[in-house]
Motif scaffolding. Structure first.
Motif, PDB file in Angstrom:
ATOM      1  N   ASP A   1       6.060   7.195 -10.138  1.00 15.28           N
ATOM      2  CA  ASP A   1       5.945   7.951  -8.894  1.00 15.28           C
ATOM      3  C   ASP A   1       7.339   8.320  -8.412  1.00 15.28           C
TER       4      ASP A   1
ATOM      5  N   ASP B   1       0.388   8.744   0.080  1.00 15.21           N
ATOM      6  CA  ASP B   1       0.705   9.921  -0.739  1.00 15.21           C
ATOM      7  C   ASP B   1       1.142  11.035   0.207  1.00 15.21           C
TER       8      ASP B   1
ATOM      9  N   ARG C   1       0.876  -1.158   0.000  1.00 16.04           N
ATOM     10  CA  ARG C   1       0.000   0.000   0.000  1.00 16.04           C
ATOM     11  C   ARG C   1       0.919   1.214   0.000  1.00 16.04           C
ATOM     12  N   ALA C   2       0.407   2.349  -0.410  1.00 18.10           N
ATOM     13  CA  ALA C   2       1.258   3.527  -0.534  1.00 18.10           C
ATOM     14  C   ALA C   2       0.561   4.758   0.035  1.00 18.10           C
TER      15      ALA C   2
ATOM     16  N   SER D   1       5.270   8.981  -2.748  1.00 16.39           N
ATOM     17  CA  SER D   1       4.601   7.951  -1.965  1.00 16.39           C
ATOM     18  C   SER D   1       5.579   7.204  -1.075  1.00 16.39           C
TER      19      SER D   1
ATOM     20  N   LEU E   1       6.009   3.563   0.456  1.00 17.61           N
ATOM     21  CA  LEU E   1       5.509   2.199   0.306  1.00 17.61           C
ATOM     22  C   LEU E   1       5.510   1.458   1.628  1.00 17.61           C
TER      23      LEU E   1
ATOM     24  N   THR F   1       1.801   5.040 -10.441  1.00 14.32           N
ATOM     25  CA  THR F   1       0.505   5.401  -9.881  1.00 14.32           C
ATOM     26  C   THR F   1      -0.389   5.872 -11.015  1.00 14.32           C
TER      27      THR F   1
ATOM     28  N   LEU G   1       7.701   2.295  -9.054  1.00 13.04           N
ATOM     29  CA  LEU G   1       6.309   2.414  -8.645  1.00 13.04           C
ATOM     30  C   LEU G   1       5.566   3.282  -9.648  1.00 13.04           C
TER      31      LEU G   1
ATOM     32  N   LEU H   1      -2.133   1.406  -8.077  1.00 10.25           N
ATOM     33  CA  LEU H   1      -0.710   1.132  -7.857  1.00 10.25           C
ATOM     34  C   LEU H   1      -0.240  -0.024  -8.726  1.00 10.25           C
TER      35      LEU H   1
ATOM     36  N   TRP I   1      -4.092   7.586   1.581  1.00  9.46           N
ATOM     37  CA  TRP I   1      -3.682   6.322   0.976  1.00  9.46           C
ATOM     38  C   TRP I   1      -4.082   6.320  -0.490  1.00  9.46           C
TER      39      TRP I   1
END
Length: 122
Positions: free
Chosen positions: A40, A7, A4-5, A44, A46, A29, A27, A19, A13
């Motif tokens: 990205d 921002d 999950r990332a 972000s 991770l 987005t 990565l 993603l 999130w």
């Protein structure tokens, strides 16, 4: 690997379906306003899944804040990864605790370091 990332610009999130990771490990987005995928660059943070669930069945991710109850009492700590030991652990304010699957499965997720950092001082 499930991720999950967070921002860091918008402080939210990024939805999981927005993603992707390239074969080179970059990565991507999805930018819905522009209807395109973009690389990205430092926007972000991770968080990897540790492939375990807490006592309530919630998936545990790197950066989650968990509450544990043990011989030291009730404590809050951050889920982190130690690359030299290739192991997940819970980082408490004054110490760290390495343990097995049971340590995480008896913990309870109460937040994460991005939205609830105040839980680490309690």
């Amino acid at each position: 690997m499930k991720i999950r990332a967070w921002d860091v610009t918008d402080k939210c999130w990024i939805p999981e379906d927005c993603l992707a990771i390239t074969a080179k490990g970059e990565l991507l987005t999805y930018e819905p306003d522009e209807d395109r995928w973009a690389i990205d660059i430092i926007c972000s943070m991770l968080c990897r899944s540790i492939d375990l669930r807490d006592k309530n069945g919630k998936e545990i991710f790197e950066g989650d804040i968990v509450k544990t109850v043990d011989s030291f009492g009730s404590r809050n700590g951050k889920v982190a990864f130690e690359p030299r030991m290739m192991s997940w652990y819970i980082e408490y304010i004054a110490s760290a605790q390495f343990g097995g699957r049971n340590m995480f499965e008896s913990a309870e997720i109460i937040g994460n370091i991005y939205e609830n950092s105040e839980f680490l001082t309690q």
